[in-house]
Design a protein around this motif. Structure first.
Motif, short mmCIF file in Angstrom:
data_model
loop_
_atom_site.label_atom_id
_atom_site.label_comp_id
_atom_site.label_asym_id
_atom_site.label_seq_id
_atom_site.Cartn_x
_atom_site.Cartn_y
_atom_site.Cartn_z
N GLU A 254 12.52 -3.24 -17.24
CA GLU A 254 11.48 -2.91 -16.44
C GLU A 254 10.30 -3.14 -17.29
O GLU A 254 10.24 -2.47 -18.45
CB GLU A 254 11.39 -1.56 -15.55
N TYR B 126 -7.74 6.11 -31.94
CA TYR B 126 -7.87 4.84 -30.95
C TYR B 126 -7.96 3.61 -31.85
O TYR B 126 -8.78 3.57 -32.57
CB TYR B 126 -9.02 5.31 -30.43
N PRO B 127 -7.31 2.66 -31.16
CA PRO B 127 -6.35 2.71 -30.19
C PRO B 127 -4.84 3.18 -30.59
O PRO B 127 -4.96 3.24 -31.82
CB PRO B 127 -6.27 1.26 -29.69
N PHE C 232 -1.52 -3.21 -23.49
CA PHE C 232 -0.16 -3.18 -24.01
C PHE C 232 0.94 -3.59 -22.99
O PHE C 232 0.42 -3.48 -21.72
CB PHE C 232 0.29 -1.57 -24.11
N GLY D 208 9.47 3.16 -7.40
CA GLY D 208 8.50 2.54 -6.81
C GLY D 208 7.21 2.83 -7.10
O GLY D 208 6.31 2.13 -6.53
N GLN D 209 6.98 3.75 -8.06
CA GLN D 209 5.49 4.37 -8.09
C GLN D 209 5.34 4.22 -9.47
O GLN D 209 3.85 4.24 -9.97
CB GLN D 209 5.55 5.84 -7.79
N GLY D 210 5.81 3.49 -10.54
CA GLY D 210 5.40 3.19 -11.83
C GLY D 210 5.40 4.62 -12.64
O GLY D 210 5.97 5.69 -12.34
N LEU D 211 4.39 4.72 -13.51
CA LEU D 211 4.08 5.69 -14.41
C LEU D 211 3.02 6.47 -13.93
O LEU D 211 1.92 5.82 -13.99
CB LEU D 211 4.00 5.34 -15.71
N VAL E 141 -5.17 6.39 -20.68
CA VAL E 141 -4.13 5.37 -20.74
C VAL E 141 -3.73 5.28 -19.14
O VAL E 141 -3.23 6.18 -18.63
CB VAL E 141 -2.94 5.78 -21.54
N ASN F 240 -5.69 0.95 -22.39
CA ASN F 240 -6.03 2.25 -23.10
C ASN F 240 -7.63 1.88 -23.36
O ASN F 240 -8.06 0.93 -24.18
CB ASN F 240 -5.09 2.19 -24.58
N GLN G 92 2.01 4.64 -27.76
CA GLN G 92 2.74 5.76 -27.49
C GLN G 92 4.11 5.74 -27.73
O GLN G 92 4.65 4.61 -27.42
CB GLN G 92 2.39 6.05 -25.78
N PHE H 50 6.30 -2.62 -18.09
CA PHE H 50 5.04 -1.90 -17.50
C PHE H 50 3.82 -2.51 -18.59
O PHE H 50 3.94 -2.58 -19.60
CB PHE H 50 5.05 -0.58 -17.84
N TYR I 232 1.16 13.15 -24.07
CA TYR I 232 0.90 12.92 -22.57
C TYR I 232 2.02 13.42 -21.77
O TYR I 232 3.38 13.01 -22.13
CB TYR I 232 0.71 11.32 -22.59
N TYR J 164 3.61 12.12 -17.96
CA TYR J 164 3.77 11.18 -16.98
C TYR J 164 4.83 11.50 -16.06
O TYR J 164 5.87 12.20 -16.37
CB TYR J 164 4.09 9.73 -17.47
N PHE K 261 0.34 9.13 -14.34
CA PHE K 261 -0.28 9.91 -15.59
C PHE K 261 -0.70 11.31 -15.05
O PHE K 261 -1.02 11.49 -13.84
CB PHE K 261 -1.70 9.47 -16.05
N TYR L 131 4.71 -2.46 -22.28
CA TYR L 131 6.11 -1.57 -22.60
C TYR L 131 7.07 -2.08 -21.73
O TYR L 131 6.95 -2.82 -20.79
CB TYR L 131 5.50 -0.11 -22.39
N PHE M 62 -1.00 3.09 -16.45
CA PHE M 62 -0.07 1.98 -16.59
C PHE M 62 -0.05 1.21 -15.15
O PHE M 62 -0.58 1.99 -14.14
CB PHE M 62 1.25 3.11 -16.65
N GLY M 63 0.45 0.20 -15.01
CA GLY M 63 0.88 -0.60 -14.00
C GLY M 63 2.21 -0.10 -13.31
O GLY M 63 2.76 0.90 -13.92
N ILE M 64 2.37 -0.43 -12.01
CA ILE M 64 3.62 -0.03 -11.34
C ILE M 64 4.67 -0.46 -11.85
O ILE M 64 5.84 0.15 -11.68
CB ILE M 64 3.21 -0.31 -9.88
N GLY M 65 4.85 -1.51 -12.81
CA GLY M 65 6.01 -2.01 -13.55
C GLY M 65 6.67 -3.08 -12.65
O GLY M 65 6.48 -3.37 -11.35
#
Lengths: 114, 115
Positions: free
Chosen positions: B88, A99-100, B34, A40-43, B103, B94, A103, B90, A33, A35, A45, B36, B105-108
């Protein structure tokens, strides 16, 4: 064992130049993956590979972004004609592909576009 | 579409205070959940996960999370935080749909623990 590695760790480039970011996943991990992590934007994808195929490219922000994976291992994320808004930390993660799955993340490449 | 909401973006606590970080997701099917954590200068790493079974899951460093299906929530808790929990956090969802995994993710949430 070795974890996920990414190179370079830092990249500074000028607007308009192309950049290539590399990810070496954990050996035997079939899923990979990419990312993008911005303040301020998180992760965010970008793209997911299962083997060498990318069933989900939905996160690529524009056609300037592309990625490939060869031999079911190394992946390269290419950004063409970089823009200042591309500045971010680019993270790569791999998983067993089942799955699941959990990561495992690399350290990231910090890209700065001047 | 699958999404994850983390309501607290920045939390400041004193040592020994209790912690609860909210996470809500939206998805119509079966999900796996999850949390993280990213400590300063370190990689993202798994804190805990829920796949099935007991909805109260325990992770590393005394963290736990409870999956409440009816509320689409997976809140993270710790009874007494330490300075070393500054990091931080997260939340991630999934799912397996259309033959491939997704998958999100949230913004954290940035947690700062004051000694």
């Amino acid at each position: 064992g070795a974890g996920v590695s990414q190179s370079p760790s830092n990249k500074v480039t000028e607007k308009g130049k192309d950049v290539e970011l590399r990810c070496d996943p954990i050996s035997g991990h079939t899923a990979l993956y990419w990312y993008r992590q911005s303040l301020g934007q998180g992760l965010e994808f970008l793209i997911y590979f299962q083997g060498n195929s990318a069933p989900d490219k939905s996160g690529l922000p524009s056609d300037r972004f592309s990625a490939e994976r060869t031999g079911g291992s190394v992946s390269t994320l290419t950004i063409q004609r970089t823009q200042q808004e591309d500045s971010a930390v680019y993270l790569c993660a791999s998983s067993s592909g089942g799955y699941p799955n959990e990561q495992f993340f690399g350290p990231g490449t910090r890209l700065t576009v001047l | 579409a699958q999404s994850v909401s983390q309501h607290n973006h920045h939390v400041i606590l004193s040592e020994a205070a209790s912690l609860e970080l909210g996470c809500n997701y939206s998805y119509g099917g079966t999900v796996n959940l999850f949390w993280y954590v990213q400590y300063p200068g370190q990689h993202l790493q798994l804190l805990l996960k829920y796949f099935s079974g007991d909805p109260l899951v325990k992770g590393i460093k005394g963290f736990e999370a409870e999956f409440i299906k009816s509320k689409f929530s997976f809140n993270l808790r710790k009874p007494s935080v330490q300075w070393s929990d500054t990091a931080e956090y997260f939340c991630a969802v999934n799912s397996n749909s259309g033959g491939y995994q997704k998958v999100t993710f949230g913004i954290g949430t940035k947690l700062q623990v004051i000694p």
